[in-house]
Design a protein around this motif. Sequence first.
Motif, PDB file in Angstrom:
ATOM      1  N   LYS A  96       0.815  -1.218   0.000  1.00 32.55           N
ATOM      2  CA  LYS A  96       0.000   0.000   0.000  1.00 32.55           C
ATOM      3  C   LYS A  96       0.853   1.275   0.000  1.00 32.55           C
ATOM      4  O   LYS A  96       0.558   2.221  -0.712  1.00 32.55           O
ATOM      5  CB  LYS A  96      -0.945   0.027   1.218  1.00 32.55           C
ATOM      6  N   GLU A  99       2.339   1.958  -3.362  1.00 33.13           N
ATOM      7  CA  GLU A  99       1.322   2.539  -4.260  1.00 33.13           C
ATOM      8  C   GLU A  99       1.097   4.020  -3.967  1.00 33.13           C
ATOM      9  O   GLU A  99       1.010   4.845  -4.866  1.00 33.13           O
ATOM     10  CB  GLU A  99      -0.028   1.831  -4.066  1.00 33.13           C
ATOM     11  N   ILE A 100       0.996   4.356  -2.686  1.00 27.08           N
ATOM     12  CA  ILE A 100       0.700   5.737  -2.284  1.00 27.08           C
ATOM     13  C   ILE A 100       1.923   6.626  -2.519  1.00 27.08           C
ATOM     14  O   ILE A 100       1.785   7.785  -2.925  1.00 27.08           O
ATOM     15  CB  ILE A 100       0.244   5.780  -0.794  1.00 27.08           C
ATOM     16  N   VAL A 174      -1.276  15.556  11.018  1.00 32.62           N
ATOM     17  CA  VAL A 174      -1.759  16.409   9.913  1.00 32.62           C
ATOM     18  C   VAL A 174      -1.263  17.847  10.049  1.00 32.62           C
ATOM     19  O   VAL A 174      -1.224  18.590   9.072  1.00 32.62           O
ATOM     20  CB  VAL A 174      -3.311  16.445   9.754  1.00 32.62           C
ATOM     21  N   LEU A 210      -1.864   9.898  15.294  1.00 30.61           N
ATOM     22  CA  LEU A 210      -2.571   9.765  14.016  1.00 30.61           C
ATOM     23  C   LEU A 210      -4.090   9.843  14.185  1.00 30.61           C
ATOM     24  O   LEU A 210      -4.822   9.396  13.318  1.00 30.61           O
ATOM     25  CB  LEU A 210      -2.217   8.429  13.370  1.00 30.61           C
ATOM     26  N   THR A 219      -1.653  -0.583   9.731  1.00 31.59           N
ATOM     27  CA  THR A 219      -2.628   0.452   9.376  1.00 31.59           C
ATOM     28  C   THR A 219      -2.056   1.830   9.698  1.00 31.59           C
ATOM     29  O   THR A 219      -2.221   2.781   8.920  1.00 31.59           O
ATOM     30  CB  THR A 219      -3.958   0.242  10.136  1.00 31.59           C
ATOM     31  N   VAL A 223      -1.796   4.842   7.048  1.00 33.78           N
ATOM     32  CA  VAL A 223      -2.444   6.127   7.351  1.00 33.78           C
ATOM     33  C   VAL A 223      -1.396   7.245   7.385  1.00 33.78           C
ATOM     34  O   VAL A 223      -1.608   8.328   6.820  1.00 33.78           O
ATOM     35  CB  VAL A 223      -3.233   6.045   8.683  1.00 33.78           C
ATOM     36  N   THR A 226      -0.347   8.158   3.920  1.00 39.97           N
ATOM     37  CA  THR A 226      -1.419   8.897   3.253  1.00 39.97           C
ATOM     38  C   THR A 226      -1.468  10.343   3.748  1.00 39.97           C
ATOM     39  O   THR A 226      -1.573  11.273   2.943  1.00 39.97           O
ATOM     40  CB  THR A 226      -2.785   8.214   3.511  1.00 39.97           C
ATOM     41  N   VAL A 227      -1.404  10.527   5.062  1.00 38.30           N
ATOM     42  CA  VAL A 227      -1.440  11.883   5.638  1.00 38.30           C
ATOM     43  C   VAL A 227      -0.279  12.705   5.074  1.00 38.30           C
ATOM     44  O   VAL A 227      -0.452  13.865   4.694  1.00 38.30           O
ATOM     45  CB  VAL A 227      -1.364  11.830   7.182  1.00 38.30           C
ATOM     46  N   MET A 230      -0.959  13.268   1.097  1.00 36.28           N
ATOM     47  CA  MET A 230      -2.151  14.082   0.818  1.00 36.28           C
ATOM     48  C   MET A 230      -2.022  15.453   1.468  1.00 36.28           C
ATOM     49  O   MET A 230      -2.522  16.436   0.945  1.00 36.28           O
ATOM     50  CB  MET A 230      -3.435  13.385   1.290  1.00 36.28           C
ATOM     51  N   ILE A 233      -0.673  18.210  -0.616  1.00 35.30           N
ATOM     52  CA  ILE A 233      -1.459  18.648  -1.770  1.00 35.30           C
ATOM     53  C   ILE A 233      -2.346  19.840  -1.410  1.00 35.30           C
ATOM     54  O   ILE A 233      -2.480  20.767  -2.167  1.00 35.30           O
ATOM     55  CB  ILE A 233      -2.340  17.481  -2.284  1.00 35.30           C
TER      56      ILE A 233
END
Lengths: 234, 234
Positions: A96, A99-100, A174, A210, A219, A223, A226-227, A230, A233
């Motif tokens: 994963k 991919e990310i 974040v 998180l 996980t 996560v 991804t944080v 993303m 962006i």
Amino acid sequence: MNKFLFFGTKVNETEVLIEGDDHRHCTTVLRNSVGAQILCTDGQGHKIVGTLDSIHKKHSILRINEIEKHLLPAHQLHIAIAPTKNISRIETFLEKVVEIGIQEISFIYTKNCERKSIKLDRLKKIARSAMKQSWKYHEPVLNELQSYQDFMSRDFSASANFMLHFDNVATHLVSADFKEKNLFLIGPEGDFTPQEIELSKEKGFQTMKLGEAVLRTETAGIVACTVFRMGLIS
Amino acid sequence: MNKFLFFGTKVNETEVLIEGDDHRHCTTVLRNSVGAQILCTDGQGHKIVGTLDSIHKKHSILRINEIEKHLLPAHQLHIAIAPTKNISRIETFLEKVVEIGIQEISFIYTKNCERKSIKLDRLKKIARSAMKQSWKYHEPVLNELQSYQDFMSRDFSASANFMLHFDNVATHLVSADFKEKNLFLIGPEGDFTPQEIELSKEKGFQTMKLGEAVLRTETAGIVACTVFRMGLIS
């Protein structure tokens, strides 16, 4: 031509060597023959369009028609994670995050980590497969399992460093300030020990969480990745 | 007492019935006997502290000592996703999104979807297990596989609705405005067809992307769920 990306080794400015599973997939499974147009990468940032020049028993040779250099992303991520008891969970994590988008993964053996060995070759195969699947041209660096103490003995001054940890931590990832190079530490199912957390603080790591959910190790890794991706962006 | 969360059915104001795998895990595997303190949930938002009152062959009864009501999160997420050819990928998606936090999952059969059946009971077991693992007190709703057309015939006016789709879409999900109720549509490996995308637009869905990376269906689901949950924190 555009459905599959193969992995090959650039032997010189005009030729790519395709071996192993990629060779078999390209020639035996997909039945490409001499003259076929192939897309491949060397995992070093090159997207290569080539023509199958010769097919042998254990390898094939591609003649390079076009080569496109892709740069690494401006913000790079290195995750150091304790491997899970059930290795398939770390394999899910690996697939994963590739991919990310990730540049380096280290496996660290902490006090509460229940796994003392990993098969790095198998993990590299999974990473390479995810990389081709998601059309990435840079192969992430995968490092052998090492002790937390050994890992923490290095110089971290070139990166922004975060320990991701659940217990009573106020600041959420974040809201982190990322640098060009970034490192996340992710602990085992039994969490980091107070001594391990202390050591990370001595080395200048920021402790962050998180969210409020209780996440499994793998996980948390997905996560966090991804944080990071993303968050850059928005 | 605090290491495991069991699933039980609240039979009245004082008793909880524990059956099946939870009964076996609680009494046979962990060897809890009458008088033991147990933590359980009914999946309806209740965290229950109880005492094992009687143990039978196929069930046990818990006497409720304390009951705590947890509310659903202020922002709720429903993901409708096309099941993958390899069902283990959807199982990974399911486990991860339950850990991260989700309220409802629908399985939709689209034109390019390669799987025509799912075992909902097995998926419900996986969701319940992830729910207990991550200490959640609300069981997500899982809906049977239905055709995309049937799914899209409903009234969507009560939620903010998004189709997540890769091709040439400018707006990123991280900049979306979420409502109290939110719905994400996620397509199969072969993507939604132009007709399916058109239908979503007619029904008022906003088309958004998840970044520049090529993600597998189940990875897109996990990333979307993370963006939703984490986006509400910052």
